[in-house]
Design an enzyme around this catalytic site. Structure first.
Site, PDB file in Angstrom:
ATOM      1  N   ASP A 189       0.859  -1.190   0.000  1.00 27.16           N
ATOM      2  CA  ASP A 189       0.000   0.000   0.000  1.00 27.16           C
ATOM      3  C   ASP A 189       0.889   1.230   0.000  1.00 27.16           C
ATOM      4  OD1 ASP A 189      -1.901   1.998   0.396  1.00 27.16           O
ATOM      5  OD2 ASP A 189      -3.041   0.831   1.866  1.00 27.16           O
ATOM      6  N   ARG A 199      -0.258   4.427  -0.332  1.00 26.73           N
ATOM      7  CA  ARG A 199      -1.043   5.637  -0.090  1.00 26.73           C
ATOM      8  C   ARG A 199      -0.493   6.481   1.064  1.00 26.73           C
ATOM      9  NH1 ARG A 199      -6.884   2.907   0.345  1.00 26.73           N
ATOM     10  NH2 ARG A 199      -5.551   1.305   1.299  1.00 26.73           N
TER      11      ARG A 199
END
Length: 201
Positions: A126, A128
């Site tokens: 991930d 983000r």
């Protein structure tokens, strides 16, 4: 502060009228939006959803993920509540971008899960940056939220960034045979808080 508030306008939707507020990243010029429903100026926790951009799920009705289902359910729940915010966090494909997301899909079609596919492409599971969402909340003068999420990482990052989360509200929608393995990977490898109902069990 990574963002500046740029513009706002009314956005009528099937669930009622939201105020769409646009933000721009200072370093990159990349844009994000918040959809605000009702009066959020009260000094109380505001129902909030951090929704990361997913073109395939949000706009193209993909069943490979639960994103489109979560977007619709969040807007419905915020409108029903009479007050709330949806932060549309424009970091497509857990921030690997749309074309790399398609490459990851192709790897998943050969049997890899979402985490393995990202690693194969040279990315973290991930990528983000949720601190941007904390900045959006700060620019909206919101300090306390009730967070619609299954993702403990969002809770951790927002809390560390100074946002007080008074309640986690589960958002378990959209499970289907096409995303069963995807959701299992979220739980087993990314710690998401989901209660799955495997097909045929």
């Amino acid at each position: 502060m990574k963002l500046k508030r740029v513009a706002q306008a009314k956005l009528p939707t099937p669930w009622g009228e939201f105020l769409m507020v646009g933000f721009q990243e200072l370093a990159t010029g990349k844009d994000h939006v918040a959809l605000v429903f009702g009066d959020i100026s009260e000094d109380k926790p505001i129902l909030t959803r951090v929704h990361s951009e997913c073109l395939t799920g949000d706009a193209l009705f993909s069943l490979r993920c639960d994103c489109g289902f979560q977007l619709k359910a969040s807007l419905e729940q915020i409108a029903k509540n009479g007050q709330g915010i949806l932060l549309y966090h424009r970091q497509e494909g857990r921030n690997i971008g749309l074309l790399n997301k398609i490459r990851a899909y192709a790897l998943q079609d050969t049997g890899l899960d979402t985490v393995e596919a990202n690693h194969q492409l040279g990315f973290a599971a991930d990528e983000r940056d949720f601190t941007i969402c904390a900045d959006m909340l700060e620019l909206l003068n919101v300090k306390q939220i009730r967070l619609l999420t299954n993702n403990p990482e969002k809770i951790r990052v927002l809390t560390e960034a100074g946002i007080k989360i008074t309640e986690r509200i589960p958002l378990e929608v959209g499970e289907n045979p096409s995303n069963e393995h995807y959701l299992e990977t979220k739980v087993l490898k990314m710690g998401h808080l989901l209660h799955l109902h495997p097909t045929g069990k």
